[in-house]
Design an enzyme around this catalytic site. Structure first.
Site, mmCIF file in Angstrom:
data_model
loop_
_atom_site.group_PDB
_atom_site.id
_atom_site.type_symbol
_atom_site.label_atom_id
_atom_site.label_comp_id
_atom_site.label_asym_id
_atom_site.label_seq_id
_atom_site.Cartn_x
_atom_site.Cartn_y
_atom_site.Cartn_z
ATOM 1 N N GLY A 1 32.071 57.887 53.621
ATOM 2 C CA GLY A 1 31.379 56.601 53.618
ATOM 3 C C GLY A 1 30.570 56.304 52.370
ATOM 4 O O GLY A 1 30.434 55.150 51.974
ATOM 5 N N ASP B 1 25.986 56.750 53.290
ATOM 6 C CA ASP B 1 26.151 55.300 53.417
ATOM 7 C C ASP B 1 25.079 54.697 54.313
ATOM 8 O O ASP B 1 24.505 53.657 54.011
ATOM 9 C CB ASP B 1 27.559 54.951 53.927
ATOM 10 C CG ASP B 1 28.000 55.758 55.145
ATOM 11 O OD1 ASP B 1 27.207 56.581 55.653
ATOM 12 O OD2 ASP B 1 29.146 55.576 55.596
ATOM 13 N N ASP C 1 21.807 56.273 60.751
ATOM 14 C CA ASP C 1 21.941 55.688 62.083
ATOM 15 C C ASP C 1 21.224 56.593 63.075
ATOM 16 O O ASP C 1 19.998 56.539 63.205
ATOM 17 C CB ASP C 1 23.429 55.498 62.396
ATOM 18 C CG ASP C 1 23.665 54.835 63.742
ATOM 19 O OD1 ASP C 1 22.739 54.199 64.267
ATOM 20 O OD2 ASP C 1 24.785 54.956 64.277
ATOM 21 N N PHE D 1 27.133 47.340 64.462
ATOM 22 C CA PHE D 1 28.100 48.183 63.765
ATOM 23 C C PHE D 1 28.607 47.427 62.540
ATOM 24 O O PHE D 1 29.083 46.301 62.639
ATOM 25 C CB PHE D 1 29.273 48.549 64.680
ATOM 26 C CG PHE D 1 30.088 49.677 64.121
ATOM 27 C CD1 PHE D 1 29.694 50.995 64.300
ATOM 28 C CD2 PHE D 1 31.239 49.415 63.398
ATOM 29 C CE1 PHE D 1 30.419 52.039 63.754
ATOM 30 C CE2 PHE D 1 31.982 50.464 62.850
ATOM 31 C CZ PHE D 1 31.570 51.771 63.029
ATOM 32 N N ASP E 1 33.499 52.440 57.386
ATOM 33 C CA ASP E 1 34.766 52.174 58.056
ATOM 34 C C ASP E 1 34.612 51.947 59.547
ATOM 35 O O ASP E 1 33.606 52.315 60.159
ATOM 36 C CB ASP E 1 35.707 53.369 57.883
ATOM 37 C CG ASP E 1 35.299 54.543 58.783
ATOM 38 O OD1 ASP E 1 34.135 54.999 58.681
ATOM 39 O OD2 ASP E 1 36.119 54.984 59.619
ATOM 40 N N ARG F 1 36.954 50.103 54.507
ATOM 41 C CA ARG F 1 36.111 50.692 53.455
ATOM 42 C C ARG F 1 36.228 49.902 52.162
ATOM 43 O O ARG F 1 35.312 49.900 51.343
ATOM 44 C CB ARG F 1 36.531 52.139 53.190
ATOM 45 C CG ARG F 1 36.325 53.092 54.363
ATOM 46 C CD ARG F 1 36.402 54.524 53.869
ATOM 47 N NE ARG F 1 36.606 55.500 54.935
ATOM 48 C CZ ARG F 1 35.638 56.052 55.656
ATOM 49 N NH1 ARG F 1 34.379 55.705 55.452
ATOM 50 N NH2 ARG F 1 35.923 56.949 56.582
HETATM 51 P P1 IMP Z 1 24.368 59.205 62.079
HETATM 52 O O1 IMP Z 1 24.728 60.660 62.004
HETATM 53 O O2 IMP Z 1 24.480 58.650 63.456
HETATM 54 O O3 IMP Z 1 23.071 58.845 61.385
HETATM 55 O O4 IMP Z 1 25.496 58.407 61.374
HETATM 56 C C1 IMP Z 1 25.829 58.636 60.118
HETATM 57 C C2 IMP Z 1 27.282 58.376 59.864
HETATM 58 O O5 IMP Z 1 27.930 57.638 60.919
HETATM 59 C C3 IMP Z 1 27.359 57.531 58.659
HETATM 60 O O6 IMP Z 1 27.445 58.319 57.504
HETATM 61 C C4 IMP Z 1 28.581 56.694 58.901
HETATM 62 O O7 IMP Z 1 29.707 57.385 58.412
HETATM 63 C C5 IMP Z 1 28.683 56.570 60.400
HETATM 64 N N1 IMP Z 1 28.091 55.294 60.874
HETATM 65 C C6 IMP Z 1 26.915 55.096 61.503
HETATM 66 N N2 IMP Z 1 26.712 53.796 61.774
HETATM 67 C C7 IMP Z 1 27.799 53.147 61.291
HETATM 68 C C8 IMP Z 1 28.194 51.759 61.255
HETATM 69 O O8 IMP Z 1 27.499 50.830 61.693
HETATM 70 N N3 IMP Z 1 29.401 51.507 60.666
HETATM 71 C C9 IMP Z 1 30.204 52.480 60.154
HETATM 72 N N4 IMP Z 1 29.869 53.772 60.151
HETATM 73 C C10 IMP Z 1 28.681 54.106 60.718
HETATM 74 MG MG MG Z 2 29.208 58.813 56.221
#
Ligand code: IMP
Ligand code: MG
Length: 202
Positions: A51, A107, A110, A161, A168, A174
């Site tokens: 990402g 990227d 979340d 999202f 992606d 992407r």
């Molecule tokens: P986390 O581990 O939940 O903080 O998410 C991190 C990873 O999940 C990011 O590096 C993204 O690859 C993916 N991700 C989280 N939210 C989104 C979104 O809204 N769109 C696309 N990818 C996301």
């Molecule tokens: Mg990522």
């Protein structure tokens, strides 16, 4: 199901903010190098694939520093899942980061699980400093699964999202130059043409 996209942050705004972030991070690092480690201390930027690929490519061109760029592959969203499925590091992670100034680039922040894991694995190597940089930071009104903060964030966004500029859904979008909100839509726009591939990575 087909999907439509609605632009949230257009390419011009992204470009302006990425340039600004690059300048800000560069001056902070330069100040750090004057204090600790001296001008020859190694600075390593670690790009979380896939990402952060597009963001990293643009960001590093606004960082006129002696800088090593490395990658690490993290997966958390297999296939079409849009909630976190647990995080794992695929393949090699750099193991020579002790005493270096490390910048982790992802990227989006979340749930915090991806950056939580990366931060722990890298902090264990005792780098001289460790900073986390993200393009996007979701609000997460209900709180993150892991209590991680970003030292630098391009934009704060709602918990929708999003896709584009490296992010992606199921491996697609992407290559969209803007950041957009993905909306299920029966009449939907065609997906950018790309071959099917197993499970989304990062
Ligand atoms: P986390 O581990 O939940 O903080 O998410 C991190 C990873 O999940 C990011 O590096 C993204 O690859 C993916 N991700 C989280 N939210 C989104 C979104 O809204 N769109 C696309 N990818 C996301
Ligand atoms: Mg990522």
């Amino acid at each position: 199901m087909a999907h439509a996209v609605r632009t949230l942050i257009d390419r011009e705004r992204i470009a302006r903010r990425v340039a600004e972030l690059g300048r800000e991070i560069t001056s902070d690092i330069e100040r750090e190098l004057e204090g600790r480690g001296g001008p020859d201390a190694e600075v390593v930027l670690l790009c979380a694939l896939t990402g952060a690929l597009v963001f990293t490519a643009d960001l590093i061109r606004h960082m006129p520093l002696k800088l090593a760029v490395r990658t690490v592959t993290v997966s958390s969203y297999p296939g079409t899942a849009i909630t976190s499925q647990g995080v794992n590091i695929r393949g090699e992670i750099p193991t020579d980061l002790a005493g270096k100034h490390v910048l982790i680039v992802d990227d989006i922040l979340d749930s915090g699980r991806t950056l939580g894991l990366l931060r722990r694995v890298i902090a264990a190597q005792q780098p001289a400093s460790l900073r986390v940089i993200v393009l996007l930071r979701k609000t997460k009104a209900a709180g993150r699964d892991e209590d991680v903060t970003a030292d630098y964030a391009g934009f704060d966004i709602a918990d929708d999202f999003v896709v584009g500029y490296g992010l992606d859904f199921d491996g697609y979008f992407r290559n969209l130059p803007d950041v957009a909100v993905l909306t299920p839509d029966g009449s939907g726009a065609p997906r950018p043409g790309a071959p099917e591939r197993p499970g989304a990575v990062g």
